[in-house]
Design an enzyme around this catalytic site. Structure first.
Site, mmCIF file in Angstrom:
data_model
loop_
_atom_site.group_PDB
_atom_site.id
_atom_site.type_symbol
_atom_site.label_atom_id
_atom_site.label_comp_id
_atom_site.label_asym_id
_atom_site.label_seq_id
_atom_site.Cartn_x
_atom_site.Cartn_y
_atom_site.Cartn_z
ATOM 1 N N SER A 1 0.271 -6.150 4.917
ATOM 2 C CA SER A 1 1.726 -6.255 4.855
ATOM 3 C C SER A 1 2.315 -6.518 6.244
ATOM 4 O O SER A 1 1.965 -7.511 6.888
ATOM 5 C CB SER A 1 2.314 -4.991 4.225
ATOM 6 O OG SER A 1 3.687 -5.128 3.977
ATOM 7 N N HIS B 1 6.904 -6.985 -1.638
ATOM 8 C CA HIS B 1 5.860 -7.897 -2.109
ATOM 9 C C HIS B 1 6.025 -8.328 -3.562
ATOM 10 O O HIS B 1 5.087 -8.295 -4.358
ATOM 11 C CB HIS B 1 4.477 -7.293 -1.847
ATOM 12 C CG HIS B 1 4.261 -6.991 -0.402
ATOM 13 N ND1 HIS B 1 4.147 -7.994 0.530
ATOM 14 C CD2 HIS B 1 4.209 -5.817 0.279
ATOM 15 C CE1 HIS B 1 4.007 -7.445 1.729
ATOM 16 N NE2 HIS B 1 4.051 -6.132 1.606
#
Length: 305
Positions: free
Chosen positions: A86, A195
Site C-alpha cells: 500500500s 484500495h
C-alpha cells in the site's frame, strides 16, 4: 542469495515508533529533514493523537522505512528487489531512486489527507481469515448495494483477505462468513475504504501531482502490489503509485513474484513485522526478517556475506 527489501503499510504503526529506529546519524538527518518539511516535531508526528489520523500514519511509515533504508545504502548494501505494501510503495520507490525523499513525503501527506477527508465514519475495512478469494468475491457481490458498497481489497495471503466499503455492508458480510467457512472475520481499526473504486478520484489527483515531478528510472526493480509485475521504468512506477489506492493490493502475488525471481532473503523495514510474518507463513524456504525484531546489524551482516 537474492534479496528483497519490504516496506510496510498501515497497521504497523505504534505510538512513539520513531524513537525505536536504529541509532545512526543518517536516520537523525532524515528525521530532522522530515520535521523541517512538515513544520512539526518528532513528538507531534508519532503521538497517539496524531497517529489517529491517516495522514500522520502514512508520514511516519514513510519516514521510518526510508530513513532505515538509508543506513543500508550508506553501507553499500543494495537489495536485488524492493516492494511496498500500500503506502509502503512510496518508500520502495524512494529507495529505488524514483522519488526524492522530500517529494515522497509531500505525496504521502497529500494521499493521507485526501483519504481521511473523503469518507465519514460509516466506511472502513475488514479482514477475513480462512476463506479463498473466489468464494469471498461471490459473497461480496451478493451483499453489494449502491447504498452500501463493498469490495474485496487486499490479498495479503491466499487465506487472509481484506474488504473495503460501507461499514454496514461489511458487517453483513462478516456476519455471513463467520457462519459459512471463515476462521475469523472482523472490522479493522481503519476509517477509510482503501484500495477500491471509491478512491478513483484520489488516484487521479495523485497521478496529476506525480506528473509535475522529475522522476527517475528505478535503479532497483520494484515488485508492484497492484498488478504483480516488476516495474523498471518511470511511467509504470508513476501509474502504480497513483492508481494502487483504488485497486486491490495483491501482496501475496507481489511477494510470490519475488520468490519466482529467486529472492530467498526478505528484510522488512521498520516499523513492525507484519510482512515478515506473512512471508514466513507462506514460503517455507524463505528467510524473512524484520529490522524491528532482529536489529539492523544482523541484517547488514547477512546481506554483506
Amino acid at each position: 542469495m537474492q534479496s528483497a527489501f519490504l516496506f510496510p503499510g498501515q497497521g504497523s504503526q505504534f505510538e512513539g515508533m520513531l524513537h525505536y529506529l536504529p541509532k545512526d546519524p543518517i536516520i537523525k538527518e532524515l528525521l530532522d529533514e522530515s520535521c523541517e518539511v512538515l513544520n512539526t516535531t518528532i513528538e507531534n508526528l508519532h503521538s497517539k493523537e496524531s497517529l489517529s489520523t491517516t495522514k500522520a500514519v502514512q508520514q511516519c511509515l514513510l519516514i521510518a522505512s526510508v530513513s532505515t533504508y538509508k543506513v543500508f545504502e550508506k553501507e553499500g548494501v543494495v537489495p536485488n528487489y524492493v516492494a511496498g505494501h500500500s503506502v509502503g510503495a512510496f518508500g520502495a520507490a524512494t529507495a529505488a531512486g524514483v522519488l526524492t525523499f522530500k517529494d515522497a513525503l509531500r505525496l504521502v501527506s497529500l494521499r493521507g489527507e485526501l483519504m481521511q477527508s473523503s469518507y465519514n465514519d460509516g466506511y472502513g475495512m475488514a479482514v477475513v481469515l480462512g476463506m479463498d478469494e473466489d468464494r469471498l468475491t461471490e459473497i461480496v457481490k451478493n451483499f453489494y448495494t449502491d447504498e452500501h458498497p463493498i469490495y474485496v481489497s487486499n490479498r495479503n495471503s491466499p487465506t487472509q483477505i481484506t474488504l473495503s466499503g460501507s461499514k454496514k455492508g461489511l458487517e453483513h458480510v462478516l456476519n455471513y462468513v463467520k457462519h459459512h467457512g471463515a476462521i475469523n472475520a472482523s472490522l479493522l481499526n481503519v476509517s477509510t475504504p482503501s484500495h477500491c473504486p471509491l478512491f478513483n478520484d484520489i488516484g487521479d489527483t495523485l497521478l496529476y501531482e506525480l506528473n509535475k515531478l522529475d522522476l527517475k528510472r528505478p535503479n532497483i526493480p520494484i515488485s508492484s502490489n497492484r498488478n504483480s509485475r516488476l516495474l523498471r521504468n518511470v511511467d509504470d512506477v508513476k501509474e502504480d503509485l497513483a492508481k494502487s489506492i483504488c485497486y486491490p493490493v495483491r501482496w501475496y502475488d507481489a511477494v510470490n513474484l519475488l520468490y519466482e525471481k529467486g529472492a530467498r532473503l526478505l528484510i522488512e523495514m521498520p516499523p513492525g513485522e507484519v510482512l515478515t510474518k506473512l512471508a514466513n507463513q507462506t514460503f517455507q524456504d524463505v528467510r524473512a526478517l524484520s529490522i524491528s525484531k532482529t536489529g539492523i546489524d544482523d541484517c547488514l551482516y547477512l546481506l554483506s556475506n
